[in-house]
Design a protein around this motif. Structure first.
Motif, PDB file in Angstrom:
ATOM      1  N   GLU A  81      59.515  53.728  65.012  1.00  0.00           N
ATOM      2  CA  GLU A  81      59.984  52.372  64.708  1.00  0.00           C
ATOM      3  C   GLU A  81      59.806  51.407  65.884  1.00  0.00           C
ATOM      4  OE1 GLU A  81      59.976  53.814  61.910  1.00  0.00           O
ATOM      5  OE2 GLU A  81      61.790  53.071  60.950  1.00  0.00           O
ATOM      6  N   TRP A 110      66.023  41.603  62.177  1.00  0.00           N
ATOM      7  CA  TRP A 110      65.964  42.997  61.737  1.00  0.00           C
ATOM      8  C   TRP A 110      64.545  43.511  61.811  1.00  0.00           C
ATOM      9  CZ3 TRP A 110      70.584  45.237  61.233  1.00  0.00           C
ATOM     10  CH2 TRP A 110      71.684  44.412  60.999  1.00  0.00           C
ATOM     11  N   GLN A 111      64.385  44.825  61.699  1.00  0.00           N
ATOM     12  CA  GLN A 111      63.048  45.421  61.689  1.00  0.00           C
ATOM     13  C   GLN A 111      63.064  46.703  60.859  1.00  0.00           C
ATOM     14  OE1 GLN A 111      63.011  46.803  66.178  1.00  0.00           O
ATOM     15  NE2 GLN A 111      61.965  48.364  64.919  1.00  0.00           N
ATOM     16  N   SER A 112      61.863  47.195  60.545  1.00  0.00           N
ATOM     17  CA  SER A 112      61.665  48.524  59.954  1.00  0.00           C
ATOM     18  C   SER A 112      62.393  48.745  58.625  1.00  0.00           C
ATOM     19  CB  SER A 112      62.101  49.622  60.936  1.00  0.00           C
ATOM     20  OG  SER A 112      61.654  49.358  62.241  1.00  0.00           O
ATOM     21  N   ASP A 153      56.160  49.972  64.731  1.00  0.00           N
ATOM     22  CA  ASP A 153      56.618  48.704  64.126  1.00  0.00           C
ATOM     23  C   ASP A 153      56.615  47.545  65.122  1.00  0.00           C
ATOM     24  OD1 ASP A 153      56.971  50.411  62.044  1.00  0.00           O
ATOM     25  OD2 ASP A 153      59.125  50.127  61.811  1.00  0.00           O
ATOM     26  N   TRP A 171      66.987  44.281  51.517  1.00  0.00           N
ATOM     27  CA  TRP A 171      67.401  44.791  52.832  1.00  0.00           C
ATOM     28  C   TRP A 171      67.791  43.602  53.706  1.00  0.00           C
ATOM     29  CZ3 TRP A 171      66.583  50.026  54.986  1.00  0.00           C
ATOM     30  CH2 TRP A 171      66.312  50.962  53.988  1.00  0.00           C
ATOM     31  N   ASP A 208      63.250  39.756  58.729  1.00  0.00           N
ATOM     32  CA  ASP A 208      62.490  40.796  59.392  1.00  0.00           C
ATOM     33  C   ASP A 208      61.784  40.188  60.609  1.00  0.00           C
ATOM     34  OD1 ASP A 208      61.195  43.616  59.055  1.00  0.00           O
ATOM     35  OD2 ASP A 208      59.554  42.246  59.563  1.00  0.00           O
ATOM     36  N   HIS A 253      67.244  48.554  63.254  1.00  0.00           N
ATOM     37  CA  HIS A 253      66.780  49.008  61.936  1.00  0.00           C
ATOM     38  C   HIS A 253      67.562  48.281  60.849  1.00  0.00           C
ATOM     39  CE1 HIS A 253      65.371  51.655  58.836  1.00  0.00           C
ATOM     40  NE2 HIS A 253      64.671  52.349  59.709  1.00  0.00           N
ATOM     41  N   SER A 254      66.850  47.707  59.907  1.00  0.00           N
ATOM     42  CA  SER A 254      67.539  47.062  58.784  1.00  0.00           C
ATOM     43  C   SER A 254      68.203  48.122  57.892  1.00  0.00           C
ATOM     44  CB  SER A 254      66.517  46.272  57.961  1.00  0.00           C
ATOM     45  OG  SER A 254      67.171  45.655  56.878  1.00  0.00           O
ATOM     46  N   PHE A 308      68.041  50.892  68.987  1.00  0.00           N
ATOM     47  CA  PHE A 308      67.365  52.179  69.214  1.00  0.00           C
ATOM     48  C   PHE A 308      67.494  52.594  70.673  1.00  0.00           C
ATOM     49  CE2 PHE A 308      64.524  50.296  65.829  1.00  0.00           C
ATOM     50  CZ  PHE A 308      64.922  51.149  64.807  1.00  0.00           C
ATOM     51  N   TYR A 355      67.959  61.294  64.758  1.00  0.00           N
ATOM     52  CA  TYR A 355      67.283  61.103  63.472  1.00  0.00           C
ATOM     53  C   TYR A 355      66.370  62.270  63.094  1.00  0.00           C
ATOM     54  CZ  TYR A 355      65.650  58.083  59.715  1.00  0.00           C
ATOM     55  OH  TYR A 355      65.398  57.530  58.485  1.00  0.00           O
ATOM     56  N   SER A 364      74.455  55.087  58.398  1.00  0.00           N
ATOM     57  CA  SER A 364      73.717  55.747  59.498  1.00  0.00           C
ATOM     58  C   SER A 364      74.636  56.775  60.151  1.00  0.00           C
ATOM     59  CB  SER A 364      73.192  54.713  60.504  1.00  0.00           C
ATOM     60  OG  SER A 364      74.253  54.001  61.121  1.00  0.00           O
TER      61      SER A 364
END
Ligand code: FEC
Length: 317
Positions: free
Chosen positions: A265, A222-224, A269, A232, A236, A185-186, A259, A12, A122
């Protein structure tokens, strides 16, 4: 004579300093600079994790170095793998990595992303940029698209989950009382209508890890999610924690399987934002360790890279 195969290791990217955050954020936003408020909010998050140091850069450097060592340690006679870094939003950019390969006379290469799950938004984006630059540079490139069910990946994630469940047990919580929250990651919800495999791949990884670790109390969240107007993918993780606090659940293990490194994140997060909410809600929250340059993860990467390289007809240089 030995055949040299280039390996473009894509990640990233992160800013080099707090001064570099604006350019980085502008790049993520496809050239649209953030407002002063958005910029301050992002800088504050970076400062909160480690006071202006950017762990993703060092982690990616270590992963690339360790992967090159793993590839050459196990490679058959006559093949030398040379790894190059290509970042999505920071220097050296994906195109810089391909250019460096071309300058070194590489004519065949494999591209791999430090993210196990494929989405057109992605990994698909990384591959498109690398492929275009490779064509311009006369390099034949093959790409690893995903490795979300690689047995060694499932094994190492299972060990990470079990280690934290043991930690819960040592402090009096039975393993079955812990809800495992797998996360990633969402992305914008519209990927589903496009038939994108991202969500299914993440669920497959989560299911496989849970089965191997003997975990029955788990869910995916999901997150971030990005700060944009469109919807999205949810729920979350913060909403999931709120919902769990209204049930019998008291112990939560966060397993961010989307990840592979410690970075914003995860360190902000999850470790700061989600952790603060969990204590407010009286939930005990632990997180599995990130893979970073764990030899088992390096072994997954070297295996998928070597498999791709084997599929190319390697020419002697
Ligand atoms: O530690 C660091 O410096 C970098 C942490 C970082 C990782 C990461 C991974 C993914 N992202 C993915 C998708 C999006 C989409 C947008 C988006 C926005 C941001 C922002 C920051 C950021 N991302 Fe990221 N992402 C990381 C950091 N990301 C900072 C901008 C502020 C914010 O929204 O929080 C929205 C772009 C837009 O505005 O249109 C989409 C995906 C991944 C996981 C796969 C991968 O690693 O490539 C997907 C690490």
């Amino acid at each position: 004579m030995s055949a040299k195969i280039g390996v473009l290791v894509m990640s990233y990217g992160t800013p080099e300093s707090l001064e570099g955050v604006e350019a980085y954020y502008t790049h993520i936003r496809r050239g649209n600079p953030p407002s002063a408020e958005q910029l301050k909010e992002l800088k504050d998050r970076y400062e909160a994790i480690v006071g202006g140091v950017f762990p993703l850069r060092e982690n990616t450097d270590r992963q690339v170095e360790a992967l090159q060592a793993a590839l050459n340690r196990d490679s058959g006679e006559g093949i030398e793998y040379v790894c190059y870094q290509g970042l999505k939003h920071a220097h050296p950019f994906i195109e810089d990595g391909v250019e460096a390969m071309a300058k070194d006379g590489i004519t065949q290469a494999v591209g791999v992303v430090l993210a196990p799950h494929y989405s057109v938004m992605s990994v698909g984006g990384y591959i498109k940029r690398a492929q275009q630059k490779a064509e311009e540079s006369g390099i034949e490139m093959a790409f690893v698209e995903s490795y979300h069910l690689h047995p060694e990946l499932i094994d190492v994630l299972c060990r990470r989950v079990s280690a934290k469940l043991d930690q819960f047990e040592e402090t009096g919580a039975a393993r079955g009382e812990v809800r495992v929250l797998f996360s990633a990651h969402s992305l914008p919800e519209r990927i589903l209508a496009m038939g994108d495999p991202y969500r299914d791949q993440l669920l497959e990884t989560s299911e496989a890890v849970a089965a191997k670790a003997g975990v029955t109390s788990w869910q995916f969240t999901w997150q971030s999610a990005g700060r944009t107007a469109e919807p999205w993918l949810g729920p979350d993780i913060l909403d999931t924690l709120r919902e769990l606090s209204e049930t019998q659940v008291k112990y939560v293990l966060s397993a961010p399987v989307g990840f592979v490194s410690d970075h914003l994140e995860v360190l902000y997060d999850l470790d700061i934002e989600a952790q603060a909410l969990a204590s407010e809600l009286d939930l005990r929250l632990l997180r599995i360790e990130s893979l970073n340059s764990d030899p088992a993860y390096m072994s997954v990467l070297s295996d998928v890279v070597r498999t791709k390289a084997d599929q190319m007809k390697v020419s002697q240089q």
